[in-house]
Every structure is written in C-alpha cells, then in structure tokens.
Design a protein around this motif. Structure first.
Motif, short mmCIF file in Angstrom:
data_model
loop_
_atom_site.label_atom_id
_atom_site.label_comp_id
_atom_site.label_asym_id
_atom_site.label_seq_id
_atom_site.Cartn_x
_atom_site.Cartn_y
_atom_site.Cartn_z
N TRP A 1 38.73 -1.83 -48.55
CA TRP A 1 39.78 -1.99 -47.63
C TRP A 1 40.79 -2.80 -48.11
O TRP A 1 41.17 -4.02 -48.22
N GLU B 1 43.44 -10.15 -52.05
CA GLU B 1 41.68 -9.80 -52.63
C GLU B 1 41.56 -9.15 -51.12
O GLU B 1 42.51 -9.65 -49.90
N GLY B 2 40.04 -8.77 -50.12
CA GLY B 2 39.76 -8.02 -49.26
C GLY B 2 38.73 -7.65 -49.14
O GLY B 2 37.88 -7.99 -49.92
N LYS B 3 38.11 -6.82 -47.79
CA LYS B 3 36.50 -6.61 -48.06
C LYS B 3 36.54 -5.18 -48.96
O LYS B 3 37.52 -4.52 -48.57
N ALA C 1 32.60 -3.00 -50.66
CA ALA C 1 31.37 -2.53 -50.27
C ALA C 1 31.36 -1.78 -51.62
O ALA C 1 31.92 -0.93 -51.83
N ASN D 1 27.90 -5.97 -49.81
CA ASN D 1 28.62 -6.18 -48.76
C ASN D 1 29.42 -7.96 -49.74
O ASN D 1 28.79 -8.66 -50.53
N THR E 1 33.37 -9.15 -51.17
CA THR E 1 34.92 -8.79 -51.59
C THR E 1 35.65 -8.65 -53.01
O THR E 1 34.31 -8.05 -53.24
N TRP E 2 37.13 -7.71 -53.11
CA TRP E 2 37.31 -7.78 -54.32
C TRP E 2 38.81 -8.45 -54.11
O TRP E 2 39.23 -9.12 -53.14
N GLU F 1 28.75 -11.71 -50.57
CA GLU F 1 28.86 -12.68 -49.67
C GLU F 1 28.39 -14.07 -49.67
O GLU F 1 28.77 -14.79 -48.75
N LYS G 1 42.02 -0.89 -43.30
CA LYS G 1 41.14 -1.93 -42.88
C LYS G 1 40.89 -1.71 -41.85
O LYS G 1 39.39 -1.65 -41.34
N LYS H 1 28.02 -0.87 -40.59
CA LYS H 1 28.56 -2.62 -40.42
C LYS H 1 29.95 -1.99 -41.84
O LYS H 1 29.98 -0.69 -42.65
#
Length: 353
Positions: A270, A294-296, A298, A307, A309-310, A323, A342, A353
């Motif tokens: 995202w 960085e961001g969320k 999967a 799940n 972050t990148w 996580e 996002k 999720k």
C-alpha cells in the motif's frame, strides 16, 4: 714371573674388561621409540555457495551474468493491450494505477530477457522510485513534461522511443497506440551509444530456499480491486506453488507462450497516491506514487498471507517485515508487486484484513 709377563697379563685384563663393558652397555641401551609424524589437520571441503540472480534468487550461470544491467519496460494493461508479450519472463513486475482506473506495469528483466516485449506505453512518476532502486535502464514510449523532467533530474538512463527509435516497431495485429513493441536484441549496442553502463552493482531482493515460520494465515485467493476497470485476482496453485493471475474476470495470459501469468510471490504494497495537476489527453488525473520510505504490506507465498510492512530506500529494492519485526524473505522465483492506494481493501480467503 718376569715384569714383561706381568705387563702383558695386566694389559690383557684391561682389554677384557673394556670389551665386557661395551657388551653390557650395548645390551642395556634404551631403545628409541618411533612416532608417526603429524603433517596437518585434516580439512573438510566446504560446499560452494551457489551464484543466484539478484531479483529471483534462482541459480545463475556465472558471477559475470548477475552483473548484467537489468532493463525496465513500461507495459500497458488496458483491454486492447492484452494479452501482452513477455510478462512471465520478468523477474519483477510492479502494477500501479496510471489514470482512469487502468493499471500499468513496470516489468524488470535480467535473468531472462525475451526477444520482444509489449505493448510499450508511457512512463509515470512511480518509475522515478522503481528504476533507481533496481539500477535499470528505462524503456517507454514517451511521457508528459513533468515526468520527463523528473527522469532527467533523477539521472535515469532514458531508453525511450525518442532516444532509441531503432529498438521499437509497431505491429499490425493491434490498433495504435496499443501496438508499439520493443525488440531487445540490440539493447546493449544502443545503450553503449548513449554512454550507459551495461553492468550493475550488488543490490538484490531477499530470498530464502526453506519456508520460514512467520505468523501467517491461509490465503489461496487474493482479490485486489484497484478500480472498476482493474479487478485483479490471484489463485494459489498448490501443484506448482505459484499464484495464477485473473484480470477483470478473465484468465490473464502471456502472448509469447499462451500460458497464464504466474508468480512465485505476490506482495501487496500500500502506497501514498498524490494527485497531480497534470492530466492526460482524456482529462484523467495522474499520480505521484511514493515507493520510498515505508508502508503497510502483505506478502503472499506458499498459499499463505503474512501481514507486515515494507521499507525501501531510494537506491535499494524493498524489504519486508512481519508484525513482530522479523524480515520476511521471498521464495526464489518471480515476484509481482501490487501497489494499491492506502484506502483500498483487499480480500484473501474471505478475510478483509
């Protein structure tokens, strides 16, 4: 008894005593023990570390091959463009929204560069992040003034249709502008004529051969609703441990082979989409998609979802973390990076999720 006889007798006695002493000494001399000589400690030959391609983690022919400069090619994904040529040969593919809800690909080739790729379309601001991270040359059909200025500012090696016209041609089986294709045979020759380097450094994605134990959940189906025009699905195939792609309800194929598009890893990243003032010829907005920082995220591999972050630097490909903060490594093979805004919610195996 004469003196002479006495002396002879005494001399004989002395000789006898010396002889006896020599015999006794010889019989009692300590025997020397012989020990084997030690030369060196035995060594165990260590197994050779295989040479692998930096963006697939698969074994490469030689150390020289992996220094070959990757190429980055912009390929469109509208209905008239499909099926495209070369998608299954790419080490890495990024999918982002271009405008009007239609997505576009940045395909990175190094381990397997096909003879022909396309349809080739224009560059976008997302390429300003992707290309430097992988140290590629960028092949595209053109771009607006804002994008061209940023390409020059960042120092990207421009191999567009305007700069390398001899590499591009239009096919007769598709209508313009969806019919521009790139032939790769003379890429190096043309790149050298522009003074571009043909080698790269040691940047790479992170791979593992044995599945790790990150916290994950089953995910045999992935649904990514980029827009009304781009509803993407990936289905897990346990027989090949790959994900197969469906584009807006239809099996997505590679025109080079007629086979369905597959990925060993699918990673959703995202990202922040910032609308630009510039619009295309049809009045659709364009976006700056931030792919540094960085961001969320999967990560999908082995039929499971992890799940996390990148994180990505300006000059390094992204890394992924679960996580708990542990690095998530990819399976050796090709990877598709899906980059929705996002606020887009994806669905996996019934989970939102």
């Amino acid at each position: 008894m004469s003196l002479t006889v006495r002396r002879i007798g005494l001399l004989s006695f002395c000789v006898l005593m010396c002889f006896t002493a020599l015999i006794v000494s010889g019989c009692t001399k300590e025997k020397k023990t012989e020990y084997p000589q030690v030369t060196s400690e035995p060594t165990t030959k260590q197994p050779e570390v295989p040479i692998v391609w930096p963006y697939t983690g698969l074994e490469a022919p030689s150390a020289t091959d992996i220094t070959k400069r990757p190429v980055s090619i912009k390929i469109e994904n509208s209905n008239p463009a499909r099926p495209q040529k070369g998608l299954n040969s790419a080490d890495v593919v990024y999918e982002t929204i271009a405008e009007g809800g239609i997505t576009r690909f940045n395909c990175i080739f190094q381990s397997n560069v096909p003879a022909e790729v396309g349809p080739v379309r224009s560059a976008r601001l997302s390429d300003i992040y992707i290309v430097p991270q992988y140290n590629t040359m960028l092949f595209f059909s053109g771009a607006n003034k804002q994008v061209l200025a940023r390409i020059k500012e960042v120092g990207i090696n421009n191999m567009s249709q305007n700069k390398a016209a001899s590499l591009y041609h239009r096919v007769s089986f598709k209508a313009a502008p969806h019919n521009l294709y790139l032939k790769t045979k003379h890429i190096n020759k043309v790149a050298e004529s522009h003074g571009y380097s043909l080698t790269t450094d040691n940047r790479a994605l992170s791979f593992e051969k044995i599945a790790s134990q990150e916290t994950s959940s089953a995910a045999t189906k992935i649904k990514i609703p980029f827009s009304y025009y781009a509803k993407i699905e990936w289905d897990f195939d346990a027989n090949t441990n790959t994900y197969t792609r469906i584009n807006s309800g239809e099996m997505h194929k590679d025109a080079s082979t007629g086979e369905q598009v597959r990925a060993k890893n699918v990673v959703v990243m995202w990202a922040k989409y910032t609308q630009q003032n510039k619009k295309d010829a049809h009045g659709s907005v364009t976006y700056d998609i931030t792919l540094a920082g960085e961001g969320k995220a999967a990560v999908f591999k082995n039929g499971a979802r992890i799940n996390g972050t990148w994180k990505a630097e300006k000059n390094q490909p992204p890394r992924f973390y679960d996580e708990a903060g542990q690095e998530v490594k990819l399976n050796p093979g090709n990877t598709w990076f899906e980059v929705p805004p996002k606020d887009i919610a994806i669905k996996t195996s019934g989970s939102t999720k």
